[in-house]
Design a protein around this motif. Structure first.
Motif, PDB file in Angstrom:
ATOM      1  N   CYS A 156     -47.253  24.940  16.834  1.00 23.41           N
ATOM      2  CA  CYS A 156     -46.719  23.589  16.937  1.00 23.41           C
ATOM      3  C   CYS A 156     -46.976  22.826  15.641  1.00 23.41           C
ATOM      4  CB  CYS A 156     -47.362  22.868  18.116  1.00 23.41           C
ATOM      5  SG  CYS A 156     -49.171  22.913  18.077  1.00 23.41           S
ATOM      6  N   GLU A 157     -46.751  21.536  15.678  1.00 25.77           N
ATOM      7  CA  GLU A 157     -46.976  20.661  14.529  1.00 25.77           C
ATOM      8  C   GLU A 157     -48.472  20.637  14.189  1.00 25.77           C
ATOM      9  OE1 GLU A 157     -47.784  17.236  12.168  1.00 25.77           O
ATOM     10  OE2 GLU A 157     -48.438  17.375  14.256  1.00 25.77           O
ATOM     11  N   ALA A 158     -48.796  20.460  12.913  1.00 23.23           N
ATOM     12  CA  ALA A 158     -50.175  20.608  12.411  1.00 23.23           C
ATOM     13  C   ALA A 158     -51.189  19.697  13.102  1.00 23.23           C
ATOM     14  CB  ALA A 158     -50.201  20.383  10.902  1.00 23.23           C
ATOM     15  N   SER A 159     -50.871  18.429  13.303  1.00 23.17           N
ATOM     16  CA  SER A 159     -51.855  17.530  13.925  1.00 23.17           C
ATOM     17  C   SER A 159     -52.067  17.884  15.392  1.00 23.17           C
ATOM     18  CB  SER A 159     -51.440  16.066  13.768  1.00 23.17           C
ATOM     19  OG  SER A 159     -50.240  15.802  14.468  1.00 23.17           O
ATOM     20  N   VAL A 160     -51.019  18.340  16.061  1.00 22.38           N
ATOM     21  CA  VAL A 160     -51.143  18.775  17.456  1.00 22.38           C
ATOM     22  C   VAL A 160     -51.950  20.074  17.515  1.00 22.38           C
ATOM     23  CG1 VAL A 160     -49.874  19.495  19.521  1.00 22.38           C
ATOM     24  CG2 VAL A 160     -48.997  17.619  18.104  1.00 22.38           C
ATOM     25  N   ALA A 161     -51.718  20.978  16.556  1.00 24.12           N
ATOM     26  CA  ALA A 161     -52.487  22.227  16.498  1.00 24.12           C
ATOM     27  C   ALA A 161     -53.981  21.926  16.345  1.00 24.12           C
ATOM     28  CB  ALA A 161     -51.993  23.102  15.350  1.00 24.12           C
ATOM     29  N   LYS A 162     -54.310  20.952  15.528  1.00 26.27           N
ATOM     30  CA  LYS A 162     -55.716  20.561  15.339  1.00 26.27           C
ATOM     31  C   LYS A 162     -56.318  20.070  16.661  1.00 26.27           C
ATOM     32  CE  LYS A 162     -58.619  17.460  12.673  1.00 26.27           C
ATOM     33  NZ  LYS A 162     -58.651  16.335  11.739  1.00 26.27           N
ATOM     34  N   ASP A 163     -55.570  19.237  17.394  1.00 23.99           N
ATOM     35  CA  ASP A 163     -56.046  18.757  18.699  1.00 23.99           C
ATOM     36  C   ASP A 163     -56.226  19.909  19.687  1.00 23.99           C
ATOM     37  OD1 ASP A 163     -55.972  16.179  17.703  1.00 23.99           O
ATOM     38  OD2 ASP A 163     -54.085  15.652  18.699  1.00 23.99           O
ATOM     39  N   LEU A 164     -55.295  20.856  19.665  1.00 25.97           N
ATOM     40  CA  LEU A 164     -55.397  22.000  20.576  1.00 25.97           C
ATOM     41  C   LEU A 164     -56.601  22.875  20.239  1.00 25.97           C
ATOM     42  CD1 LEU A 164     -51.648  23.009  20.887  1.00 25.97           C
ATOM     43  CD2 LEU A 164     -53.089  22.034  22.694  1.00 25.97           C
ATOM     44  N   ARG A 165     -56.814  23.129  18.946  1.00 31.26           N
ATOM     45  CA  ARG A 165     -57.991  23.912  18.550  1.00 31.26           C
ATOM     46  C   ARG A 165     -59.270  23.252  19.047  1.00 31.26           C
ATOM     47  NH1 ARG A 165     -55.905  23.880  13.532  1.00 31.26           N
ATOM     48  NH2 ARG A 165     -54.442  25.579  13.266  1.00 31.26           N
ATOM     49  N   SER A 166     -59.362  21.948  18.876  1.00 27.36           N
ATOM     50  CA  SER A 166     -60.533  21.212  19.344  1.00 27.36           C
ATOM     51  C   SER A 166     -60.699  21.361  20.854  1.00 27.36           C
ATOM     52  CB  SER A 166     -60.391  19.739  18.965  1.00 27.36           C
ATOM     53  OG  SER A 166     -61.442  18.985  19.492  1.00 27.36           O
TER      54      SER A 166
END
Length: 190
Positions: free
Chosen positions: A155-165
């Protein structure tokens, strides 16, 4: 014969634009592949997709694997916006017997909620721009057993960061049990 080592010797303005794409279908007998490209934003991939014409030359190399679940998994959770749909489809086409597949997919609207697969999977559609994925993933992972779970996302980079967290910090899934990819960036850098 394409090698990045050869490209590095060229002046920077002559470098090809490189992006990773999922081969959705491969027909070796016809020397054909199908690649879906989502035309969004103004990044290099969208620019290529908008100007590509029959007969254009492209180089293909790979594969680059970002989906590598262990042999002992029982559930696969896939979380993606519309840019990840081809990869979700390819994963489902190669579905393992006995593994349960769950897909949370966020696309702009019902017209984009298209995924052809014969796999036995639970697919949940949301209609947004990918921003609904973290909340939907949080609800889904509360229902799935963490033991034997593999999570893949695109997905989009900022959403990917939230998902990883969410998966790594909140649920304790780490290492080879989680693969979340930033397929694009809202500001066009990706």
């Amino acid at each position: 014969t394409f090698k990045w080592e050869d490209v590095r010797d060229l002046p920077r303005d002559q470098w090809p634009v490189g992006r990773y794409y999922t081969v959705r279908y491969h027909r070796p007998e016809a020397d054909e592949i199908d690649i879906d490209i989502v035309l969004h934003g103004e990044g290099p991939g969208a620019a290529f997709g908008q100007r590509a014409r029959p007969g254009d030359v492209v180089a293909i190399w790979g594969p680059r694997l970002a989906y590598e679940p262990a042999d002992d998994i029982g559930d696969v959770l896939m979380v993606a916006d519309q840019t990840g749909l081809p990869a979700v489809g390819a994963i489902l086409d190669a579905a393992r017997p006995g593994v349960r597949y769950h897909a949370i997919l966020d696309v702009p609207g019902p017209a984009e909620a298209v995924l052809e697969t014969s796999a036995d999977a639970t697919i949940t559609w949301f209609y947004g721009e990918g921003e609904l994925l973290p909340a939907a993933a949080r609800a889904a992972i509360a229902e799935l057993p963490v033991e034997g779970l593999y999570v893949w996302g695109a997905c989009e980079a900022s959403v990917a960061k939230d998902l990883r967290s969410l998966f790594e910090e909140e649920r304790g899934l780490a290492g080879k049990r989680v693969s979340i990819l930033a397929y694009w960036n809202r500001d066009g850098r990706h």
